[in-house]
Design an enzyme around this catalytic site. Structure first.
Site, PDB file in Angstrom:
ATOM      1  NE  ARG A 181      -6.349 -10.748   4.472  1.00 41.59           N
ATOM      2  CZ  ARG A 181      -7.374  -9.952   4.116  1.00 41.59           C
ATOM      3  NH1 ARG A 181      -7.312  -8.650   4.323  1.00 41.59           N
ATOM      4  NH2 ARG A 181      -8.462 -10.445   3.572  1.00 41.59           N
ATOM      5  CG  HIS A 199      -9.587  -2.461   1.497  1.00 44.59           C
ATOM      6  ND1 HIS A 199      -9.874  -3.130   2.664  1.00 44.59           N
ATOM      7  CD2 HIS A 199      -8.257  -2.665   1.266  1.00 44.59           C
ATOM      8  CE1 HIS A 199      -8.783  -3.704   3.131  1.00 44.59           C
ATOM      9  NE2 HIS A 199      -7.786  -3.450   2.291  1.00 44.59           N
ATOM     10  CE1 TYR A 206      -1.757  -7.211   3.709  1.00 40.14           C
ATOM     11  CE2 TYR A 206      -2.488  -6.721   1.482  1.00 40.14           C
ATOM     12  CZ  TYR A 206      -2.709  -6.728   2.845  1.00 40.14           C
ATOM     13  OH  TYR A 206      -3.897  -6.262   3.357  1.00 40.14           O
ATOM     14  CE1 TYR A 247      -4.266  -1.642   0.709  1.00 41.23           C
ATOM     15  CE2 TYR A 247      -2.830  -3.169   1.873  1.00 41.23           C
ATOM     16  CZ  TYR A 247      -4.047  -2.873   1.303  1.00 41.23           C
ATOM     17  OH  TYR A 247      -5.054  -3.798   1.318  1.00 41.23           O
ATOM     18  CG  HIS A 279      -7.774  -7.661  -0.064  1.00 44.89           C
ATOM     19  ND1 HIS A 279      -6.570  -8.211   0.309  1.00 44.89           N
ATOM     20  CD2 HIS A 279      -7.896  -6.518   0.677  1.00 44.89           C
ATOM     21  CE1 HIS A 279      -5.984  -7.457   1.228  1.00 44.89           C
ATOM     22  NE2 HIS A 279      -6.764  -6.412   1.464  1.00 44.89           N
TER      23      HIS A 279
END
Length: 240
Positions: free
Chosen positions: A155, A160, A145, A106, A158
């Site tokens: 994870r 959000h 990640y 991110y 995906h």
């Protein structure tokens, strides 16, 4: 005015707040049952978003942050509809998305994963649904990640997703996963969902009919706001 009664959500599909397999739930889970409160008139008549609030590239994550070229990674289109409990499209609803880049990182000061930051990818976008509730955006498929839950927990890829209603208090938040990802059944967060059908509603199937030849694949993700087939929203686990 008689208040409008929604079709209730099936609370049996929601994960319990306390799930030791998902470590942070131990400290964050409430000690008392959650309550559903009826919205007041002031809460349901707040300011709404219009096209004038959005920029021309807000729904194009491939271009809206690019500085020196296109971002690295698999180009995709995500599309679908925002629907009510009766299958009707919900128009003029703000859909916001945020995600990791193709390497699984991110653009956030607290993300310390050693995958590189992509200088041409911001990872955020937004779009308003049209008159029939349709939305779409272009982006880069996010990478998986690791996270500090278990010894080697990862994870799944995906995105959000946040959906705004007629006021800020009506914000709903969920996550969209990708069809065929082998990490989904191994994810401690996904494993907290007791109903397999509820988890399936968070997985976007590949949609080759909406893909752009020689450019990008497409995934379809419908968002159902209420009712027995509603999308699982992580900030509304108590139901509607």
């Amino acid at each position: 005015m008689k208040p409008f009664e929604y079709i209730p959500r099936d609370r049996g599909v929601h994960p319990p707040a306390y799930t030791p397999g998902y470590k942070t739930s131990v400290a964050r889970s409430p000690r008392l049952p959650l309550l559903s409160l009826q919205n007041s008139l002031s809460e349901i008549t707040g300011p709404t978003f219009g096209q004038g609030d959005l920029g021309p590239l807000d729904n194009d994550l491939i271009r809206n942050y690019a500085k020196t070229g296109d971002p690295v990674g698999e180009r995709i289109v995500v599309h679908g509809r925002v629907l009510d409990e009766n299958g009707r499209g919900v128009p003029h609803t703000l859909v916001e998305v945020w995600q990791a880049n193709a390497g699984g990182r991110y653009r956030h000061v607290k993300d310390t994963y050693f995958a590189p930051i992509d200088p041409n990818f911001g990872g955020c976008g937004r779009v308003l649904t049209d008159e029939q509730g349709f939305y779409h955006f272009r982006t880069i498929k996010p990478g998986a990640y690791p996270w500090r839950n278990g010894v080697n927990d990862w994870r799944p890829a995906h995105i959000h997703v946040s959906v705004f209603g007629q006021a800020f208090v009506q914000r709903l938040i969920t996550q969209m996963y990708f069809e065929g990802d082998p990490l989904i059944p191994r994810c401690p967060i996904a494993a907290t969902i007791p109903d397999p059908k509820a988890l399936e509603r968070l997985i976007a199937p590949l949609d080759l009919n909406a893909a752009i030849p020689l450019d990008c694949l497409a995934y379809k993700f419908d968002i159902v706001l209420r009712g027995t087939r509603s999308t699982l929203f992580e900030n509304r686990l108590e139901g509607n």
